[in-house]
Design a protein around this motif. Sequence first.
Motif, PDB file in Angstrom:
ATOM      1  N   PRO A 107       0.848  -1.199   0.000  1.00 54.85           N
ATOM      2  CA  PRO A 107       0.000   0.000   0.000  1.00 54.85           C
ATOM      3  C   PRO A 107       0.884   1.250   0.000  1.00 54.85           C
ATOM      4  O   PRO A 107       2.057   1.173  -0.353  1.00 54.85           O
ATOM      5  CB  PRO A 107      -0.773  -0.140   1.304  1.00 54.85           C
ATOM      6  CG  PRO A 107       0.208  -0.809   2.224  1.00 54.85           C
ATOM      7  CD  PRO A 107       1.037  -1.736   1.360  1.00 54.85           C
ATOM      8  N   GLY A 108       0.335   2.378   0.399  1.00 58.75           N
ATOM      9  CA  GLY A 108       1.179   3.552   0.601  1.00 58.75           C
ATOM     10  C   GLY A 108       2.215   3.257   1.663  1.00 58.75           C
ATOM     11  O   GLY A 108       2.162   2.226   2.338  1.00 58.75           O
ATOM     12  N   PRO A 109       3.179   4.153   1.882  1.00 57.31           N
ATOM     13  CA  PRO A 109       4.385   3.795   2.639  1.00 57.31           C
ATOM     14  C   PRO A 109       4.307   3.914   4.154  1.00 57.31           C
ATOM     15  O   PRO A 109       5.321   3.740   4.819  1.00 57.31           O
ATOM     16  CB  PRO A 109       5.421   4.779   2.087  1.00 57.31           C
ATOM     17  CG  PRO A 109       4.618   6.002   1.734  1.00 57.31           C
ATOM     18  CD  PRO A 109       3.302   5.476   1.239  1.00 57.31           C
ATOM     19  N   THR A 110       3.154   4.197   4.724  1.00 56.00           N
ATOM     20  CA  THR A 110       3.087   4.351   6.177  1.00 56.00           C
ATOM     21  C   THR A 110       2.143   3.334   6.805  1.00 56.00           C
ATOM     22  O   THR A 110       1.348   2.690   6.114  1.00 56.00           O
ATOM     23  CB  THR A 110       2.611   5.766   6.573  1.00 56.00           C
ATOM     24  OG1 THR A 110       1.224   5.900   6.242  1.00 56.00           O
ATOM     25  CG2 THR A 110       3.403   6.842   5.857  1.00 56.00           C
ATOM     26  N   GLY A 111       2.229   3.208   8.126  1.00 58.21           N
ATOM     27  CA  GLY A 111       1.411   2.247   8.832  1.00 58.21           C
ATOM     28  C   GLY A 111      -0.074   2.472   8.628  1.00 58.21           C
ATOM     29  O   GLY A 111      -0.835   1.515   8.430  1.00 58.21           O
ATOM     30  N   THR A 112      -0.485   3.709   8.683  1.00 58.26           N
ATOM     31  CA  THR A 112      -1.915   3.979   8.537  1.00 58.26           C
ATOM     32  C   THR A 112      -2.407   3.621   7.145  1.00 58.26           C
ATOM     33  O   THR A 112      -3.561   3.235   6.959  1.00 58.26           O
ATOM     34  CB  THR A 112      -2.240   5.446   8.887  1.00 58.26           C
ATOM     35  OG1 THR A 112      -3.642   5.589   9.116  1.00 58.26           O
ATOM     36  CG2 THR A 112      -1.806   6.402   7.794  1.00 58.26           C
ATOM     37  N   ALA A 114      -1.400   0.978   5.505  1.00 61.71           N
ATOM     38  CA  ALA A 114      -1.628  -0.465   5.590  1.00 61.71           C
ATOM     39  C   ALA A 114      -2.941  -0.766   6.296  1.00 61.71           C
ATOM     40  O   ALA A 114      -3.704  -1.648   5.880  1.00 61.71           O
ATOM     41  CB  ALA A 114      -0.466  -1.132   6.318  1.00 61.71           C
ATOM     42  N   VAL A 115      -3.215  -0.047   7.385  1.00 62.22           N
ATOM     43  CA  VAL A 115      -4.452  -0.272   8.132  1.00 62.22           C
ATOM     44  C   VAL A 115      -5.666   0.101   7.292  1.00 62.22           C
ATOM     45  O   VAL A 115      -6.682  -0.615   7.287  1.00 62.22           O
ATOM     46  CB  VAL A 115      -4.423   0.512   9.459  1.00 62.22           C
ATOM     47  CG1 VAL A 115      -5.784   0.454  10.144  1.00 62.22           C
ATOM     48  CG2 VAL A 115      -3.344  -0.046  10.378  1.00 62.22           C
ATOM     49  N   GLU A 116      -5.591   1.211   6.567  1.00 63.79           N
ATOM     50  CA  GLU A 116      -6.713   1.606   5.709  1.00 63.79           C
ATOM     51  C   GLU A 116      -6.996   0.538   4.665  1.00 63.79           C
ATOM     52  O   GLU A 116      -8.160   0.206   4.385  1.00 63.79           O
ATOM     53  CB  GLU A 116      -6.407   2.946   5.022  1.00 63.79           C
ATOM     54  CG  GLU A 116      -6.310   4.141   5.950  1.00 63.79           C
ATOM     55  CD  GLU A 116      -7.655   4.643   6.447  1.00 63.79           C
ATOM     56  OE1 GLU A 116      -8.705   4.133   6.005  1.00 63.79           O
ATOM     57  OE2 GLU A 116      -7.667   5.562   7.292  1.00 63.79           O
ATOM     58  N   ALA A 117      -5.940  -0.020   4.089  1.00 66.10           N
ATOM     59  CA  ALA A 117      -6.128  -1.078   3.092  1.00 66.10           C
ATOM     60  C   ALA A 117      -6.762  -2.309   3.727  1.00 66.10           C
ATOM     61  O   ALA A 117      -7.659  -2.938   3.141  1.00 66.10           O
ATOM     62  CB  ALA A 117      -4.788  -1.430   2.451  1.00 66.10           C
ATOM     63  N   GLU A 290      -7.855  -0.964  -7.374  1.00 70.22           N
ATOM     64  CA  GLU A 290      -8.953  -0.592  -6.476  1.00 70.22           C
ATOM     65  C   GLU A 290      -8.451   0.079  -5.206  1.00 70.22           C
ATOM     66  O   GLU A 290      -9.153   0.885  -4.601  1.00 70.22           O
ATOM     67  CB  GLU A 290      -9.772  -1.833  -6.132  1.00 70.22           C
ATOM     68  CG  GLU A 290     -11.081  -1.539  -5.413  1.00 70.22           C
ATOM     69  CD  GLU A 290     -11.937  -2.775  -5.232  1.00 70.22           C
ATOM     70  OE1 GLU A 290     -13.125  -2.626  -4.876  1.00 70.22           O
ATOM     71  OE2 GLU A 290     -11.438  -3.890  -5.452  1.00 70.22           O
ATOM     72  N   HIS A 291      -7.254  -0.264  -4.788  1.00 69.91           N
ATOM     73  CA  HIS A 291      -6.601   0.460  -3.684  1.00 69.91           C
ATOM     74  C   HIS A 291      -5.169   0.717  -4.135  1.00 69.91           C
ATOM     75  O   HIS A 291      -4.433  -0.217  -4.449  1.00 69.91           O
ATOM     76  CB  HIS A 291      -6.607  -0.371  -2.395  1.00 69.91           C
ATOM     77  CG  HIS A 291      -6.081   0.387  -1.215  1.00 69.91           C
ATOM     78  ND1 HIS A 291      -6.894   1.168  -0.420  1.00 69.91           N
ATOM     79  CD2 HIS A 291      -4.829   0.525  -0.716  1.00 69.91           C
ATOM     80  CE1 HIS A 291      -6.168   1.738   0.530  1.00 69.91           C
ATOM     81  NE2 HIS A 291      -4.908   1.356   0.367  1.00 69.91           N
TER      82      HIS A 291
END
Length: 419
Positions: A107-112, A114-117, A290-291
């Motif tokens: 996902p994008g490069p930060t922890g949040t 990953a959580v959003e995904a 999609e993400h």
Amino acid sequence: MNTSIFDKYESEVRSYCRNFPAVFTTAKDSFIFAEDGKKYIDFFCGAGALNYGHNNDYIKKQIISYLESDGIIHSLDMFTSAKRDFIEYFEKNILEPRGFDYKIQFPGPTGTNAVEAALKLARKVKKRNNIFAFMGAFHGMTLGSLSMTTDRDSREGAGVVLTDVTHMPSPYMFPELDVIKYMQTLIDDDHSGISKPAAVFIEPVQADGGIHVFSVEFLKGLREFCTRNDILLVCDDIQVGSARTGTYFSFERAGITPDIVTLSKSIGGYGMPFALVLFKPELDVWKPGEHNGTFRGSQLSIVAAKAGLEIMLKENVEKEVQRKGEIIKEYLARVKEINENFDIRGIGFMWGVDCNKVAPDAVSRAIVRECFDNGLIVERAGRNNDVVKLMPCLLADDETLKQGLEIFVNAVKTVVEKM
């Protein structure tokens, strides 16, 4: 020390610099150096993003070599040799030996990110909106992640209503309450007012919640609860994973297999921004694109991540964290001797000293400042920031570890004597 430019131009949202009032210039291994020449032992480690310390020589060499070769730096989600090498290494050396069969999402490069995904995927798979999370949780600061985070100040900063998450009591809050039975009652009772969730999110060790180690029995029970009720179990290993608890994944001690795992922070190897979402193959229902995210799968982070894993295995970090974790435990026992009202909690290289029963807020704040004045960087966490959190570099040698712990114990003693 000239900090006027920060005061003049940088937003008031800055926080850590208020606790550590120095201008830092260089860093190496477990040490950070300020421009006035003072040296600090780092028991903060970038909030868990620097498990292998600052400027590790081996990881740095791999990054420099990749840059000098004109390797691909930005690629969105296109195929690259660096990503192929990382996936092969991660599968062969981390997932396969543990018996885990996971697909990998960048996902994008930060922890949040990953959580959003993970949130989006769980809801897409189960076609349910609600999510269960635990009181004391910290899952991130973007709106989806923040809906599961329970810190009041963080939630109020959202400026909107945070919905579709039901927070469950953490077992340590009400020892007499069977939390698993309580959750089962909520989803079985047609008058509970709580809808069945798509997933349960948990940090197997709550970090910002104040260093609370969920028991093996509870984690096993939660896995059984999720399986029994067709609910996904999501383990957030962003801060407490990557060997910090003594095993690569913090949930390994319970012998469970989550449906989804989120990783970030130290998976970046060098403090580089990087995040992964791992999930069982049958959950891979994403449509192409999609993400996404412009900086997903950052190539330099991928290079650093693979090098970090190589260091972890070469240096036998998991076993060393287990061994050295006992050193930390022994030193912190001395804190209880100073004042028996301190609560000590932790595992591996993540420990907390809860000062609430001694003097809320004032003691934890004073300890952090006393440590800083004597060359040690630690931070606060938990309810009312009453917990002083210790997160040393996983590669810290015994001497450096003991030196930092001695500073900490002496700081506690000084603060208590001044009360």
